[in-house]
Design a protein around this motif. Sequence first.
Motif, PDB file in Angstrom:
ATOM      1  N   ASP A 138       0.597  -0.797  -0.055  1.00 51.80           N
ATOM      2  CA  ASP A 138       0.122  -0.015   0.400  1.00 51.80           C
ATOM      3  C   ASP A 138       1.133   1.410  -0.046  1.00 51.80           C
ATOM      4  O   ASP A 138       0.523   2.420  -0.824  1.00 51.80           O
ATOM      5  CB  ASP A 138      -0.540   0.106   1.131  1.00 51.80           C
ATOM      6  CG  ASP A 138      -1.553  -0.834   1.111  1.00 51.80           C
ATOM      7  OD1 ASP A 138      -2.513  -1.687   0.242  1.00 51.80           O
ATOM      8  OD2 ASP A 138      -2.436  -1.899   2.561  1.00 51.80           O
ATOM      9  N   VAL A 139       1.690   0.958   0.892  1.00 47.99           N
ATOM     10  CA  VAL A 139       2.887   2.355   0.685  1.00 47.99           C
ATOM     11  C   VAL A 139       3.435   2.082  -1.053  1.00 47.99           C
ATOM     12  O   VAL A 139       3.853   4.026  -1.040  1.00 47.99           O
ATOM     13  CB  VAL A 139       4.330   2.127   1.805  1.00 47.99           C
ATOM     14  CG1 VAL A 139       5.504   3.033   1.918  1.00 47.99           C
ATOM     15  CG2 VAL A 139       3.385   2.230   2.892  1.00 47.99           C
ATOM     16  N   GLU A 140       4.053   1.171  -1.392  1.00 49.71           N
ATOM     17  CA  GLU A 140       4.493   1.329  -2.849  1.00 49.71           C
ATOM     18  C   GLU A 140       3.385   2.398  -3.424  1.00 49.71           C
ATOM     19  O   GLU A 140       3.580   2.901  -4.554  1.00 49.71           O
ATOM     20  CB  GLU A 140       4.991   0.045  -2.998  1.00 49.71           C
ATOM     21  CG  GLU A 140       5.854  -0.143  -4.683  1.00 49.71           C
ATOM     22  CD  GLU A 140       5.756  -1.056  -5.269  1.00 49.71           C
ATOM     23  OE1 GLU A 140       6.774  -0.848  -5.849  1.00 49.71           O
ATOM     24  OE2 GLU A 140       6.043  -2.377  -3.819  1.00 49.71           O
ATOM     25  N   GLU A 141       2.143   2.045  -3.638  1.00 50.90           N
ATOM     26  CA  GLU A 141       1.318   2.184  -3.820  1.00 50.90           C
ATOM     27  C   GLU A 141       1.186   3.623  -4.162  1.00 50.90           C
ATOM     28  O   GLU A 141       0.451   4.882  -4.790  1.00 50.90           O
ATOM     29  CB  GLU A 141       0.225   1.663  -4.193  1.00 50.90           C
ATOM     30  CG  GLU A 141      -1.647   1.751  -4.917  1.00 50.90           C
ATOM     31  CD  GLU A 141      -1.381   2.345  -6.545  1.00 50.90           C
ATOM     32  OE1 GLU A 141      -1.836   2.756  -7.026  1.00 50.90           O
ATOM     33  OE2 GLU A 141      -0.295   1.307  -6.990  1.00 50.90           O
ATOM     34  N   ALA A 142       0.973   4.114  -2.696  1.00 51.82           N
ATOM     35  CA  ALA A 142       0.858   5.689  -2.033  1.00 51.82           C
ATOM     36  C   ALA A 142       1.369   6.671  -2.828  1.00 51.82           C
ATOM     37  O   ALA A 142       1.585   7.515  -3.731  1.00 51.82           O
ATOM     38  CB  ALA A 142       0.360   6.582  -1.048  1.00 51.82           C
ATOM     39  N   LEU A 143       2.806   5.545  -2.652  1.00 54.96           N
ATOM     40  CA  LEU A 143       4.396   6.635  -3.843  1.00 54.96           C
ATOM     41  C   LEU A 143       4.299   6.867  -4.886  1.00 54.96           C
ATOM     42  O   LEU A 143       4.391   7.665  -5.445  1.00 54.96           O
ATOM     43  CB  LEU A 143       5.597   6.193  -2.959  1.00 54.96           C
ATOM     44  CG  LEU A 143       6.205   6.201  -1.158  1.00 54.96           C
ATOM     45  CD1 LEU A 143       7.267   4.555  -1.491  1.00 54.96           C
ATOM     46  CD2 LEU A 143       5.957   7.328  -1.253  1.00 54.96           C
ATOM     47  N   THR A 149       9.361   8.494  -4.978  1.00 62.07           N
ATOM     48  CA  THR A 149      10.204   7.499  -4.519  1.00 62.07           C
ATOM     49  C   THR A 149      10.880   7.021  -3.766  1.00 62.07           C
ATOM     50  O   THR A 149      10.835   7.947  -2.067  1.00 62.07           O
ATOM     51  CB  THR A 149      11.795   7.634  -5.187  1.00 62.07           C
ATOM     52  OG1 THR A 149      12.820   8.600  -4.529  1.00 62.07           O
ATOM     53  CG2 THR A 149      11.362   7.458  -6.362  1.00 62.07           C
ATOM     54  N   ALA A 150      10.528   5.608  -3.077  1.00 57.27           N
ATOM     55  CA  ALA A 150      11.318   5.191  -1.329  1.00 57.27           C
ATOM     56  C   ALA A 150      12.216   5.875  -0.460  1.00 57.27           C
ATOM     57  O   ALA A 150      12.576   6.141   0.118  1.00 57.27           O
ATOM     58  CB  ALA A 150      11.267   3.934  -1.611  1.00 57.27           C
TER      59      ALA A 150
END
Length: 288
Positions: A138-143, A149-150
Amino acid sequence: MTITSRTPEVLRYTAFSDDPGGGNPAGVVLDATGLSDEDMLAIAAEVGYSETAFLFPTCEPGRRFMVRYFSPKAEVPFCGHATVASAVALAERSGPGEMEFRTPAGLVPVTVSAEAGGTLLATLTSVEPRVEEADAADVEEALAALGWTAAELDAALPPRIAFAGARHLVLAAATRERLADLSYDFDRLETLMQRLDLTTVQLVWRASEAVFHVRDPFPVGGVVEDPATGAAAAAFGAYARELGLVPEAAVLTLHQGDDMGRPGVLTVELRPGDARVRVSGTGTRIPE
């Protein structure tokens, strides 16, 4: 706008600033008796602010109200800036003091005090907060929706979902420049937020030990960005305490709206032995 019952008076106040051009504007209906859900949604859409508060006076002694909050698109369980705006509006009519707002999220006590020069300061006390892990996918999708980027995140402030009346995904930028550059995929972020039952995404940058700059995308409410978000500030206070970022007793200053040209200041207080979070801010009426 079609109102099926009666046409109420809608006041317009800004919260978290004593300048009508700063902070976050909110609609305020001090007596929403008789309004249907459809009426309130239509009024909120017509007002066009991120939220409008609808107060229903109770028969109990003192200033006790049932309160509901509507964005232009949907009802939300709690809204901090509309709470501050409503409390200031009430205090202008009946004087500073204690109030009690019964919201869909729970009981929210509010105190209004008169500051130097006659400015009114409202302090809300949140419902008991909670903080939970954010799923990595979910964090990856939000970013991805944000275009971040992370590597642009602050590793010292890990992603979490925080609640103090409404749910917010907290993401911390490593630099002020990253926070200032906000251009995101509205539909993609809204889809994720709907799935996770998020009210906003709380984007933060830590300027010093107790000072933060924040921004809150709010696509689920039908607006790109919320100028000053009291519910997210309360949730962030719980987040900061849960992660041990601040002492047990702490006062945090959150600057929000600067990048939108509507600067506001939110003060977050954490007290030992009390899980609840207090959020304070000034407010003023917006001229017609």
